[in-house]
Enzyme design. Structure first.
Site, short mmCIF file in Angstrom:
data_model
loop_
_atom_site.label_atom_id
_atom_site.label_comp_id
_atom_site.label_asym_id
_atom_site.label_seq_id
_atom_site.Cartn_x
_atom_site.Cartn_y
_atom_site.Cartn_z
N ARG A 54 92.23 -60.62 9.21
CA ARG A 54 92.73 -60.07 10.46
C ARG A 54 93.31 -58.67 10.25
O ARG A 54 93.91 -58.38 9.22
CB ARG A 54 93.81 -60.97 11.05
CG ARG A 54 93.28 -62.34 11.48
CD ARG A 54 94.41 -63.26 11.88
NE ARG A 54 95.27 -63.60 10.75
CZ ARG A 54 96.30 -64.45 10.82
NH1 ARG A 54 96.61 -65.00 11.97
NH2 ARG A 54 97.01 -64.72 9.75
N ASP A 56 95.64 -55.41 12.15
CA ASP A 56 96.67 -55.20 13.16
C ASP A 56 96.22 -54.19 14.22
O ASP A 56 95.18 -53.54 14.07
CB ASP A 56 97.95 -54.66 12.49
CG ASP A 56 98.62 -55.70 11.62
OD1 ASP A 56 98.48 -56.91 11.91
OD2 ASP A 56 99.29 -55.31 10.64
N TYR A 120 90.76 -51.99 1.06
CA TYR A 120 91.25 -51.21 2.19
C TYR A 120 91.27 -49.74 1.80
O TYR A 120 91.51 -49.39 0.64
CB TYR A 120 92.67 -51.63 2.59
CG TYR A 120 92.73 -52.84 3.47
CD1 TYR A 120 92.76 -52.74 4.86
CD2 TYR A 120 92.78 -54.12 2.92
CE1 TYR A 120 92.83 -53.86 5.68
CE2 TYR A 120 92.84 -55.25 3.73
CZ TYR A 120 92.87 -55.11 5.10
OH TYR A 120 92.93 -56.21 5.90
N ARG A 207 100.05 -50.61 4.21
CA ARG A 207 100.85 -49.59 4.89
C ARG A 207 102.21 -49.42 4.23
O ARG A 207 102.74 -48.31 4.16
CB ARG A 207 101.00 -49.94 6.37
CG ARG A 207 99.70 -49.81 7.15
CD ARG A 207 99.77 -50.50 8.49
NE ARG A 207 100.83 -49.96 9.34
CZ ARG A 207 101.23 -50.54 10.47
NH1 ARG A 207 100.65 -51.66 10.88
NH2 ARG A 207 102.19 -49.99 11.18
#
Length: 271
Positions: A54, A56, A120, A207
């Site tokens: 998932r 964000d 990522y 992040r």
């Protein structure tokens, strides 16, 4: 014609800017909601999907991997073209394939549980003045960053660690222990690309790591600070969660036996 149930796997790319994340919500304003709506319009059936990971609100997908089961007979090219007909410009199915599927066996492909690792990318624009052309597509830092310092700091995160320091309080993962295989930091002009490869990631982990690396890059902290943060296992001592704009789910790694027609990792801002 309808037949035996089969498992279809899709490679989905999306601009996360207009959407409130991947996972379905009551308001219907998520990537999963719009993909399932398009699938239902194309198949004239209710379709439920399972994704690899998932994302964000505001986070992009270079190649999200999704599976669903159906009894419909369709060419793989039809799954791509047909579903895309019902999708908005910010979401597209890039490829489709069928994998061997036997409901009575445990060794079936699963978009999430069959994944061996995830990658990522975070794209950062490092310039005194913001660029409107990169709005929503890249993070922005106006202070000059030292890439060499950030690379030195990132070395402390490699290997298997408890990443509680970089874990969101909303994280639902059973364990904060993850294996970080590599962190690559590259610079081209005013763009800096962070590429993180791990077996799995915690909620906001990328992040939070990028935010802390920026503190090192701008001179606010020393590279050894990352090791102190990691050992401390306390979220409140790390940098704030950095903006989602430049974050991309880049690649999900699977066993070659599944023969997925996955794309080469290529961030469009970097090519």
């Amino acid at each position: 014609m309808n037949g035996v149930s089969k498992r279809i796997v899709l490679g989905v790319q999306y601009d996360g800017t207009p959407w409130q994340g991947w996972q379905t919500q009551l308001n219907g304003l998520t990537v999963q909601d719009r993909l399932e709506l398009a699938l239902s319009k194309f198949t004239l059936q209710t379709v439920s999907t399972v994704c690899a990971g998932r994302t964000d609100a505001g986070v992009h997908g270079l190649e999200q991997v999704v599976h669903f089961d159906t009894t419909l007979e369709r060419d793989m090219s039809s799954w791509v073209r047909g579903v895309n007909t019902f999708l908005p410009p910010s979401i597209a199915v890039r490829w489709a394939t069928e994998v061997a599927h036997n409901p009575e066996q445990q060794d079936n492909f699963h978009a999430r549980f069959s994944a061996r690792s995830r990658m990522y990318q975070y794209v950062l624009y490092n310039n005194p003045v913001r660029s409107p052309l990169l709005e929503g597509k890249a993070g922005w830092v106006f202070r000059k960053l030292d890439v060499a310092r950030m690379r030195a700091a990132a070395q402390h995160l490699l290997g298997e660690h408890d990443f509680s320091t970089f874990r969101s309080v909303q994280c639902q993962a059973k364990s904060p222990v993850k294996s970080m295989y590599s962190i690559k930091i590259e610079q081209r002009g005013d763009l800096i690309m962070f590429t993180l490869h791990a077996n799995a990631f915690l909620h906001h982990m990328v992040r939070n790591i990028v935010g802390s690396l920026i503190y090192v890059g701008n001179g606010a902290q020393q590279p050894e600070w990352l090791k102190e943060l990691l050992d401390g296992r306390d979220r409140k001592f790390a940098a704030p969660t950095f903006m989602p704009d430049g974050l991309y789910l880049a690649k999900i790694d699977y066993d070659p036996k599944w023969q997925l027609p996955q794309l080469e990792v290529q961030n469009f801002l970097w090519s």
